[in-house]
Design a protein around this motif. Structure first.
Motif, PDB file in Angstrom:
ATOM      1  N   ASP B 201      46.902  34.318  44.561  1.00 50.89           N
ATOM      2  CA  ASP B 201      45.184  34.109  44.247  1.00 50.89           C
ATOM      3  C   ASP B 201      44.598  34.785  45.227  1.00 50.89           C
ATOM      4  O   ASP B 201      43.537  35.303  44.740  1.00 50.89           O
ATOM      5  CB  ASP B 201      45.113  32.550  44.359  1.00 50.89           C
ATOM      6  CG  ASP B 201      44.585  32.101  43.091  1.00 50.89           C
ATOM      7  OD1 ASP B 201      44.450  32.843  42.220  1.00 50.89           O
ATOM      8  OD2 ASP B 201      43.756  30.806  43.201  1.00 50.89           O
ATOM      9  N   ARG B 209      37.854  41.897  39.425  1.00 58.40           N
ATOM     10  CA  ARG B 209      38.019  41.455  38.026  1.00 58.40           C
ATOM     11  C   ARG B 209      39.379  40.997  38.019  1.00 58.40           C
ATOM     12  O   ARG B 209      40.319  41.523  38.655  1.00 58.40           O
ATOM     13  CB  ARG B 209      37.569  42.609  37.014  1.00 58.40           C
ATOM     14  CG  ARG B 209      37.960  42.221  35.649  1.00 58.40           C
ATOM     15  CD  ARG B 209      37.715  43.576  34.797  1.00 58.40           C
ATOM     16  NE  ARG B 209      38.278  43.404  33.433  1.00 58.40           N
ATOM     17  CZ  ARG B 209      38.467  44.411  32.447  1.00 58.40           C
ATOM     18  NH1 ARG B 209      37.854  45.568  32.965  1.00 58.40           N
ATOM     19  NH2 ARG B 209      38.924  44.141  31.456  1.00 58.40           N
ATOM     20  N   ILE B 211      42.651  39.720  35.346  1.00 63.21           N
ATOM     21  CA  ILE B 211      43.154  39.436  34.127  1.00 63.21           C
ATOM     22  C   ILE B 211      44.168  38.520  34.198  1.00 63.21           C
ATOM     23  O   ILE B 211      45.274  38.831  34.884  1.00 63.21           O
ATOM     24  CB  ILE B 211      43.500  40.729  33.451  1.00 63.21           C
ATOM     25  CG1 ILE B 211      42.340  41.524  33.062  1.00 63.21           C
ATOM     26  CG2 ILE B 211      44.058  40.711  32.063  1.00 63.21           C
ATOM     27  CD1 ILE B 211      42.428  42.958  32.638  1.00 63.21           C
ATOM     28  N   HIS B 212      44.165  37.580  33.610  1.00 61.03           N
ATOM     29  CA  HIS B 212      45.310  36.494  33.539  1.00 61.03           C
ATOM     30  C   HIS B 212      45.984  36.458  32.282  1.00 61.03           C
ATOM     31  O   HIS B 212      45.578  36.556  31.279  1.00 61.03           O
ATOM     32  CB  HIS B 212      44.770  34.923  33.508  1.00 61.03           C
ATOM     33  CG  HIS B 212      43.886  34.646  34.785  1.00 61.03           C
ATOM     34  ND1 HIS B 212      44.450  34.113  35.732  1.00 61.03           N
ATOM     35  CD2 HIS B 212      42.561  34.720  35.037  1.00 61.03           C
ATOM     36  CE1 HIS B 212      43.650  34.015  36.886  1.00 61.03           C
ATOM     37  NE2 HIS B 212      42.417  34.366  36.326  1.00 61.03           N
ATOM     38  N   LYS B 214      49.370  35.393  30.229  1.00 63.62           N
ATOM     39  CA  LYS B 214      50.308  34.212  29.937  1.00 63.62           C
ATOM     40  C   LYS B 214      51.031  34.453  28.711  1.00 63.62           C
ATOM     41  O   LYS B 214      50.424  34.585  27.547  1.00 63.62           O
ATOM     42  CB  LYS B 214      49.546  32.763  29.900  1.00 63.62           C
ATOM     43  CG  LYS B 214      50.505  31.682  30.042  1.00 63.62           C
ATOM     44  CD  LYS B 214      49.796  30.304  30.134  1.00 63.62           C
ATOM     45  CE  LYS B 214      50.608  29.274  30.301  1.00 63.62           C
ATOM     46  NZ  LYS B 214      50.052  27.955  30.384  1.00 63.62           N
ATOM     47  N   ILE B 218      46.640  38.148  26.851  1.00 67.49           N
ATOM     48  CA  ILE B 218      45.298  37.715  27.800  1.00 67.49           C
ATOM     49  C   ILE B 218      45.030  36.491  27.674  1.00 67.49           C
ATOM     50  O   ILE B 218      44.493  36.317  26.574  1.00 67.49           O
ATOM     51  CB  ILE B 218      44.504  39.014  27.961  1.00 67.49           C
ATOM     52  CG1 ILE B 218      45.204  40.372  28.174  1.00 67.49           C
ATOM     53  CG2 ILE B 218      43.354  38.577  28.848  1.00 67.49           C
ATOM     54  CD1 ILE B 218      44.253  41.509  28.329  1.00 67.49           C
ATOM     55  N   GLU B 219      45.134  35.554  28.804  1.00 67.84           N
ATOM     56  CA  GLU B 219      44.689  34.382  28.455  1.00 67.84           C
ATOM     57  C   GLU B 219      42.988  34.333  28.933  1.00 67.84           C
ATOM     58  O   GLU B 219      42.295  33.730  28.241  1.00 67.84           O
ATOM     59  CB  GLU B 219      45.332  33.413  29.660  1.00 67.84           C
ATOM     60  CG  GLU B 219      45.191  32.109  29.377  1.00 67.84           C
ATOM     61  CD  GLU B 219      45.768  31.240  30.348  1.00 67.84           C
ATOM     62  OE1 GLU B 219      46.355  30.117  30.166  1.00 67.84           O
ATOM     63  OE2 GLU B 219      45.910  31.726  31.554  1.00 67.84           O
ATOM     64  N   LYS B 220      42.777  34.883  30.111  1.00 70.33           N
ATOM     65  CA  LYS B 220      41.476  35.146  30.544  1.00 70.33           C
ATOM     66  C   LYS B 220      41.042  36.591  31.262  1.00 70.33           C
ATOM     67  O   LYS B 220      42.128  36.865  31.706  1.00 70.33           O
ATOM     68  CB  LYS B 220      41.182  33.944  31.740  1.00 70.33           C
ATOM     69  CG  LYS B 220      39.902  33.629  31.740  1.00 70.33           C
ATOM     70  CD  LYS B 220      39.804  32.098  32.559  1.00 70.33           C
ATOM     71  CE  LYS B 220      40.125  32.109  34.020  1.00 70.33           C
ATOM     72  NZ  LYS B 220      40.275  30.849  34.530  1.00 70.33           N
ATOM     73  N   ASP B 221      40.010  36.832  31.005  1.00 63.01           N
ATOM     74  CA  ASP B 221      39.470  38.170  31.649  1.00 63.01           C
ATOM     75  C   ASP B 221      38.027  37.932  32.123  1.00 63.01           C
ATOM     76  O   ASP B 221      37.099  37.684  31.695  1.00 63.01           O
ATOM     77  CB  ASP B 221      39.467  39.337  30.453  1.00 63.01           C
ATOM     78  CG  ASP B 221      39.191  40.706  30.945  1.00 63.01           C
ATOM     79  OD1 ASP B 221      38.697  40.592  32.255  1.00 63.01           O
ATOM     80  OD2 ASP B 221      39.348  41.492  30.317  1.00 63.01           O
ATOM     81  N   GLU B 222      37.965  37.845  33.688  1.00 61.76           N
ATOM     82  CA  GLU B 222      36.803  37.508  34.104  1.00 61.76           C
ATOM     83  C   GLU B 222      36.415  38.276  35.253  1.00 61.76           C
ATOM     84  O   GLU B 222      37.352  39.034  36.045  1.00 61.76           O
ATOM     85  CB  GLU B 222      37.028  35.980  34.691  1.00 61.76           C
ATOM     86  CG  GLU B 222      38.155  35.945  35.602  1.00 61.76           C
ATOM     87  CD  GLU B 222      38.211  34.458  36.172  1.00 61.76           C
ATOM     88  OE1 GLU B 222      37.623  33.555  36.108  1.00 61.76           O
ATOM     89  OE2 GLU B 222      39.071  34.131  37.208  1.00 61.76           O
ATOM     90  N   LYS B 223      34.963  38.640  35.472  1.00 63.28           N
ATOM     91  CA  LYS B 223      34.787  39.416  36.527  1.00 63.28           C
ATOM     92  C   LYS B 223      34.570  37.989  37.647  1.00 63.28           C
ATOM     93  O   LYS B 223      33.858  37.147  37.636  1.00 63.28           O
ATOM     94  CB  LYS B 223      33.269  39.867  36.163  1.00 63.28           C
ATOM     95  CG  LYS B 223      33.271  40.858  35.163  1.00 63.28           C
ATOM     96  CD  LYS B 223      32.866  42.208  35.800  1.00 63.28           C
ATOM     97  CE  LYS B 223      33.295  43.135  34.759  1.00 63.28           C
ATOM     98  NZ  LYS B 223      33.182  44.329  34.355  1.00 63.28           N
TER      99      LYS B 223
END
Lengths: 419, 233
Positions: B201, B209, B211-212, B214, B218-223
């Motif tokens: 982490d 940025r 990118i998760h 799972k 792609i479960e989550k893509d966050e800045k």
């Protein structure tokens, strides 16, 4: 190929595990050494036996008369006959492709009594009545003066050419030979030349103790008339005397009224046939040498291939890294091949050098201890060495091929996962 | 810079096949520092291998700097990897009989750069990672952090469009990890695009940025707000 980095890498890889590299190299070294020594030994034997032929033109036969064994045209069995000087003409006119036909007569011979005197000195020698051409069939080196020429023949000059052995027997060391007289069976001959023969077999000594006089002078001096003891016949280059001799013998049988099926009336000795038999023997021998040598070499090469496979296996990960960094597959293949060829050639060269030293040593030993029967100057030709190098190059390529192929067969991603 | 459309990849394991990537779509612009996160088996390494042209996707498009990456044979892939990509591995993957300088110069050698230019450039990048004095040391004479810095210099030496890092801090202790990440951030600051695969982490939060991944999607893509590693060093 002539890339500093690549060579550096080859050396680095091969020197990482010295002991293994040397052991591997030894296989190839041993193979090429044995090949070279076998070939040299074969050559030595060949040289030894061929030197027994001396310098005699090998495309030559000797032919002489014996008594007939069959009655023919009213003539009885057991009749003896002689070749005549006219027979030379007959053969010349009827059998093409012959180079020299030399009629010969001889005085003295094996265990003959003393037949030559000079002052108080006497000796027993073979005295030959000859034509000038004989020097091309039974070569000798004229060490002083000259050999028989055609003027001698035409004028029946009583001149003689004597061997160095004769000279040593009949003359003092610093005595002038040319122009002096020797008496052959009571007839005086002027010495006009001396000769030396190259031969290292058992007859070497006897070869130096001969006297050559013109055929015509011989006939006149010793009352042999037109008789010819035997003939030395040489065929032209490109024709073998073996294939021509039947025609010659048949012709002579007709001329001397010998039964065509009488195989014993005319004796002959075919040097060419003998020589060919020896030649084919040595052909077979060098085949065996190559066969055995190359088989031994092959086992060395398999060793190299084996080690290269292990090296590739060990370097799987490294090869993976290099491919990930962008090295092209052909470049990796090239690297492995060059390592293999380099290893083979270096060890092969060592084998060749060692073999050459060995041969050199044997030659030095032979020189120091005098000639050995049937073995002379073992050697390998430059051609053989070149062939060996080409064989090495190819075998290095072959040895590296499978490992190189397996090096690029592994995908870079799998290679990277190897620990 | 990188564009991926509907990427699928499955592995055949005997009779059943394992669907690892189930339609991945994402874009990364020039100068981005992207972390790809996910638990083991989420497909992050597979994605990275496909991005790195070490593996081929079953379906989907991959466009790198405007060049569609498809129909690769080994020679072409090697050429693209050399020109476009720099790799940083968890286990450093330095060649152990070559010294630091030679390792860094290796990708340049494959570009057939002349020896002298190659060495100058490699030395420049070693200086950048602070290991100029260690240029002639073998990897076995370097510490883990130093090895990874040599690897980073090697990844940068060919001036690639994208640097791909696979768990680059996985074999390092946390202090060394932060030092290495500090270096990565500095390189990113100069405008280089970097993709980092990690499951840690704190490392992920040092990127810009995340990118998760799972189960192959792609479960989550966050800045995220970038944590500067230099704060920890």
């Amino acid at each position: 190929m002539f890339n500093r980095d690549r060579w550096k890498e080859i050396l680095e890889v091969l020197t990482t595990n010295w002991f293994r590299t040397v052991l591997t190299a030894f296989g190839v070294f041993w193979g090429i050494l044995i090949l070279i020594i076998l070939l040299a030994a074969g050559k030595g034997l060949e040289n030894g036996i061929k030197s027994d032929f001396g310098d005699i033109a090998t495309n030559t036969m000797f032919m002489w008369t014996r008594s007939t064994t069959k009655a023919y045209e009213g003539l009885p069995q057991g009749r003896s006959f002689e070749f005549k000087i006219e027979d030379v003409r007959t053969i010349e006119e009827n059998v093409p492709n012959l180079r020299y036909i030399s009629p010969r007569n001889r005085l003295g011979g094996f265990r003959g009594g003393n037949n030559v005197t000079r002052g108080t000195k006497v000796g027993a020698y073979n005295v030959y009545g000859d034509y000038p051409e004989i020097i091309n069939q039974d070569p000798m080196t004229i060490t002083a003066g000259r050999f028989i020429n055609h003027n001698d023949i035409n004028d029946k000059r009583k001149v003689a050419i004597i061997g160095n052995g004769v000279r040593n027997d009949l003359y003092e060391k610093d005595e002038e030979v040319l122009g002096s007289y020797i008496k052959i069976q009571g007839v005086n001959f002027t010495v006009v030349g001396t000769y030396k023969k190259n031969s290292n077999d058992g007859d070497g000594e006897e070869g130096q103790k001969q006297i050559f006089i013109p055929f015509t002078a011989f006939s006149q001096a010793f009352n042999t008339g037109g008789n010819v003891d035997w003939m030395a016949i040489t065929a032209n280059d490109g024709y073998s005397i073996t294939s021509l001799k039947e025609g010659i013998i048949k012709l002579m049988k007709e001329k001397h009224k010998v039964h065509p099926d009488d195989t014993r009336a005319i004796g002959f000795f075919d040097i060419y046939e003998r020589y060919n038999r020896v030649e084919s023997l040595f052909g077979a021998m060098s085949f065996i040498a190559y066969f055995v040598g190359i088989l031994v070499l092959v086992s060395g090469i398999i060793g190299v291939s084996n080690i290269m496979l292990i090296v590739v296996k060990e370097r799987t990960k490294e090869i993976g890294i290099r491919r990930a960094l962008g090295e092209a597959p052909w470049s990796i293949k090239m690297q492995i091949l060059m390592e293999s060829i380099f290893l083979t050639i270096i060890s092969g060269m060592a084998g060749i050098i060692f073999g050459a030293l060995f041969i050199y040593g044997v030659n030095a030993l032979l020189d120091a201890n005098g000639p050995v029967d049937m073995f002379l100057n073992p050697s390998v030709s430059l051609g053989v060495v070149t062939a060996a190098l080409i064989i090495l190059m190819l075998s290095g390529l072959l040895a590296g091929f499978i490992p190189a192929q397996s090096a690029i067969k592994v995908k870079p991603i799998d290679a990277l996962r190897t620990e | 810079m990188i564009e991926i459309k509907d990427l699928h990849k499955s592995y055949k394991m005997g009779s059943n096949s394992l669907h690892v990537l189930k339609g991945i779509n994402f874009k990364a612009e020039e100068g981005e520092l992207v972390a790809i996160m996910g638990s083991s088996g989420s497909g992050k390494s597979t994605l990275l291998n496909i991005l790195g042209m070490l593996d081929v996707a079953d379906e989907g498009e991959y466009i790198l700097d405007g060049v569609p990456i498809k129909d690769l044979n080994e020679t072409k892939a090697a050429n693209y990897r050399n020109k476009f990509l720099g790799f940083i591995f968890q286990s450093f993957n330095l060649i152990n009989y070559k010294n630091a300088l030679e390792n860094v110069a290796l990708p340049l050698y494959y570009q057939r750069m002349p020896r002298k230019a190659r060495q100058e450039k490699a030395l420049k990048y070693l200086e950048l990672v602070g290991l100029k004095d260690w240029a002639h040391h073998l990897p076995s004479e370097l510490s883990g952090g130093q090895k990874q810095r040599v690897a980073i210099a090697r990844a940068m030496a060919a001036e690639p469009k994208v640097v791909l890092a696979d768990e680059l801090t996985g074999a390092l202790d946390s202090v060394t990890s932060y030092e290495v990440m500090d270096l990565v951030q500095k390189i990113n600051d100069q405008g280089n695009t970097i993709l980092v695969v990690t499951h840690e982490d704190d490392i992920a939060h040092m990127c810009k940025r995340i990118i998760h991944l799972k189960d192959g999607v792609i479960e989550k893509d966050e800045k995220v707000k970038q944590v500067r590693a230099s704060e920890y060093v």
